[in-house]
Design an enzyme around this catalytic site. Sequence first.
Site, PDB file in Angstrom:
ATOM      1  N   ARG A 169      -7.192 -11.753   2.651  1.00 29.65           N
ATOM      2  CA  ARG A 169      -8.046 -10.685   2.112  1.00 29.65           C
ATOM      3  C   ARG A 169      -7.304  -9.353   1.972  1.00 29.65           C
ATOM      4  NH1 ARG A 169     -13.003  -9.322   5.809  1.00 29.65           N
ATOM      5  NH2 ARG A 169     -11.552  -7.833   6.750  1.00 29.65           N
ATOM      6  N   ASP A 170      -7.635  -8.648   0.893  1.00 31.58           N
ATOM      7  CA  ASP A 170      -7.132  -7.303   0.617  1.00 31.58           C
ATOM      8  C   ASP A 170      -5.605  -7.262   0.708  1.00 31.58           C
ATOM      9  OD1 ASP A 170      -7.432  -4.770  -0.250  1.00 31.58           O
ATOM     10  OD2 ASP A 170      -8.533  -4.036   1.476  1.00 31.58           O
ATOM     11  N   CYS A 171      -4.984  -7.981  -0.216  1.00 31.79           N
ATOM     12  CA  CYS A 171      -3.542  -8.211  -0.158  1.00 31.79           C
ATOM     13  C   CYS A 171      -2.703  -6.969  -0.440  1.00 31.79           C
ATOM     14  CB  CYS A 171      -3.157  -9.316  -1.144  1.00 31.79           C
ATOM     15  SG  CYS A 171      -3.614  -8.955  -2.877  1.00 31.79           S
TER      16      CYS A 171
END
EC number: 3.2.1.-
Length: 577
Positions: A244-246
């Site tokens: 998530r949220d790279c």
Amino acid sequence: MRHPSVRPAVRRGLAAGAAAALLATGAVVLTQAEAGAAAGCKVDYVKNDWGGGFTATATVTNLGDALNGWTLEWDFAGDQKVTSGWTGTFSQSGQHVTVKNASWNGSLATNASVAPGFQATYSGTNAAPASFKLNGQTCTGGTSSPPPTSPPPTSPPPTSPPPGTRVDNPFAGAKQYVNPEWSALAAAEPGGSKISNQPTAVWLDRIAAIEGVNGGMGLRAHLDQALKEGATSAEFVIYDLPGRDCAALASNGELGPTDIDKYKTQYIDPIAAIMSDAKYAGIHIVTVVEPDSLPNLVTNAGGTAGSTDACATMKANGNYVNGVAYALKKLGAIPNVYNYVDAGHHAWLGWDSNFNPTVQLFAQVADASGSKSNVHGFITNTANYSATHEPYFKVTDTVNGTTVRQSKWVDWNNYVDEQSYAQALRTALVGAGFDSHLGMLIDTSRNGWGGSARPAGPGPLTSVDDYVNGGRIDRRIHAGNWCNQSGAGLGERPAADPATGIDAYVWVKPPGESDGASQLVDNDEGKGFDRMCDPTYTGNARNGNNPTGALPNAPLAGHWFSAQFQELLKNAYPALP
């Protein structure tokens, strides 16, 4: 999270422009001329006078029933002459001024505000207008409901659609769920009771949140509470993708890049099982699906200065696309669930090089879910600070032969605010095969930008940068700054049908919840330390190597941040009573 990418050309730095001074103020109460409807509204008349010329704004807050089209009128006492206006269409005959709504702001919900403003010249004195009319009715003060002229009808009142019937707009006419956990935190703050009754989204940001974390409420407990409140609409953020949220660290998640099966079976499937319980069929369950994920694939997965190896990995393994498609399919099959996919914000995806690939990717993911009908709409500005509408400049304005697009702040973007971006994105998505009734949401929880720094009119015409910087509502140092922004304020209160194509203004990011820690904090939530939350950091490529503008002493993302909450109250626009 909530960050723009670098566009193909090199981004440039920007210093915040000076705010216009508010030199005079007054208040007038207006009423709505609609037979049989509750009427009443408040107007704050604010002017900036430099002798011989001035700008003024009349901020109208509608206290009565919703308006569909408005006209504001007044008479000047002297020889004031309007030379230009914004946020409405101005005309003047002698001393009489008429302002009609613009095409985008004719709808004025209860407790919503609109702020028509103008520039004018004068000689002699410059008194504020003595009285106003709204939709033809003179100011009377207060809120009133005219008595009926005939006995009320004996026919039964209209009934709501049967439970489980899908509606066009899940917010219209609905009583929205107020999360008691957030409400209690807000009410405990000085002044917080002014907003503690507002609906906010519940973030399901890890598997444990489904059942409740550390004794807190889980998904079923929230839906049961919604039933107790008599709520007919409730909002939940689906937020636990693998990797998530790279492109940011503050909101990294618990699942690794390859944990797609765990995401499906331990996260999405249990959520779908609870939401599909028949006892919740009368609640419009609105889901905000995976903030930042798909926009990161467009801009941060290779080819730009803002790219990260983590985003490149998620693009290569397909688990963002796979995960979002699975969530849309499972949740979209439930008749009373309404999926809204995150669409970044205008300062992230507003350039053609980002906008068009975004539309193509959204269509691809929706098709991978089995049907574009699994997507009820899209949401912009999730947990971000971009202004809903910039009233004092347009992307088509020109200063001394230079367009606003060429200013350092706009940087060749096609959009200067969220509403214009959301409406244009909606048009493009419908053109790409999405339903013609597609709805858009805008998160307005922290984009009001009120307080003493808020401009009262356009910037000076000395240069295009002075014009934009002096008049922009968004007072950030750079539009790439996304973490706990100093000077931010509450924005428009949640409201249904506020503008064409917009289903609602919503508070998805609960005011007072941090974007990320301002320093490294050990935790078991998978959340890292992102320097964009550090007020001492001098920036990176995504924010033009500018200071972050972040508040100090911030806790982990999602944790209560009292100092930020107080600042949001202080800088609210429309201002709190």
